[in-house]
Design a protein around this motif. Structure first.
Motif: not given
Length: 350
Positions: A65, A69-70, A255-256, A300, A303-304, A307
């Motif tokens: 992940n 994400q990064t 990705r989206t 990243g 941030r991870n 979370n």
């Protein structure tokens, strides 16, 4: 002390002085190496601490992940790195990415092929970058902050207008696979990051153009006297930065499975923080593309971790802002320490 004793004392003192000088040289060399490797050491320390704080941090799924994400930050940060290397800044990368993704989605719904959709997004990013570079250089603006702030607003406005303020769903299957699926156990976007990083490494370390970038960032006036095409070099860095934003749009849209005018919010802050954390200097002329990648991964990871620890989104913004301030202060301290150590090395000799 007799005259006969003086040669004996010199014979003893001189090796001692040489040994002291050698140890000082070794200490200075080690200090410079540590300063240069500061980013990777901080990342390793951060990973170790977070692995103790959360049992899920080092799980294969979570690491995958983080890489996925990064990926966008990594690609766009590499373009930002070149701009900062030449003593500039690109505030438009987030809006540029959003506009490129919207244009890609619109071209897909117009019946364009996968290659055409990718080309549209990358070309759109490069076009915004070209506008930035040309206006900055040939418009004789005092600083790129001005034009890139303007294109930040302009690109965002165009993206919102074209998409009517909403996300446009739908991307070609190949782009979706690139953004969502894993290959050989790694997210597909990781291979794009590796490819871009390889090209950037060759450009900056193995070409005359790359050496010119460092020269322009170090002393633009001296570069002019050396016959380096400073204007072309500066424009090229903004075109490359915009191109990286377009590539980032491909990854994020895949990705989206959508293009959106809301993509890329605060991406400029993440990429600037990544480059500075990685050891580049706002003063220009210093930095390595690998360190920019390390800085992006560090963003990243932070941030991870936030979370995983259920820290709210608003507090995450505060943390990233603090990281930027600390990174800039660390850059100032690093410059001071490196200057002092180089003076010491000059004084102690080779």
């Amino acid at each position: 002390m007799t005259a006969m004793d003086e040669p004996l004392e010199r014979e003893v003192a001189e090796p001692r002085a040489a040994a002291v000088a050698t140890s000082e040289n070794v200490a200075v060399a080690v200090g410079l190496k540590l300063l240069g490797a500061g980013a990777i050491l901080i990342l390793i320390g951060l990973v170790l601490v977070l692995s103790l704080l959360s049992p899920y941090f080092l799980s294969p799924r979570n690491l995958g992940n983080i890489l996925a994400q990064t990926a966008v930050i990594c690609v766009v940060a590499m373009g930002q790195h070149l701009v900062i290397l030449t003593k500039g800044i690109d505030l438009s990368v987030g809006s540029n990415l959003a506009l490129a993704s919207v244009l890609g989605a619109l071209s897909f719904h117009a019946g364009a092929s996968t290659l055409t959709v990718v080309a549209v997004m990358v070309a759109a990013g490069a076009a915004v970058g070209a506008v930035n570079g040309l206006f900055y250089v040939y418009g004789r603006l005092p600083h790129p902050f001005i034009i890139t702030l303007a294109t930040l607003s302009i690109a965002k406005g165009i993206a919102l207008q074209l998409a009517d303020g909403r996300a446009i769903p739908g991307m070609p299957p190949a782009i979706r696979s690139l953004g969502q699926e894993a290959f050989a156990g790694l997210p597909g976007s990781v291979f794009v990051v590796a490819g871009v990083a390889g090209l950037m490494f060759v450009l900056t370390q193995s070409t005359v153009w790359g050496r010119w970038m460092y020269a322009v960032g170090g002393r633009a006036d001296a570069a002019v006297r050396m016959g380096i095409p400073v204007s072309a070099v500066l424009v090229s860095t903004y075109v490359i930065s915009g191109t990286c934003a377009g590539i980032g749009a491909v990854l994020l849209a895949g990705r989206t499975d959508a293009g959106s005018p809301l993509f890329g919010n605060l991406l400029e802050l993440d990429t600037i923080a990544a480059v500075i954390i990685g050891g580049a200097s706002f003063l220009g002329g210093r930095g390595h593309i690998g360190h920019a990648l390390i800085g992006a991964i560090m963003i990243g990871v932070i941030r991870n971790a936030l979370n995983l620890m259920n820290v709210g989104v608003f507090y995450q913004l505060i943390v990233i802002g603090v990281v930027i301030v600390v990174a800039v202060e660390a850059d100032v301290l690093r410059n001071h320490l490196e200057s002092r150590m180089r003076v010491l090395r000059a004084e102690t000799g080779p």
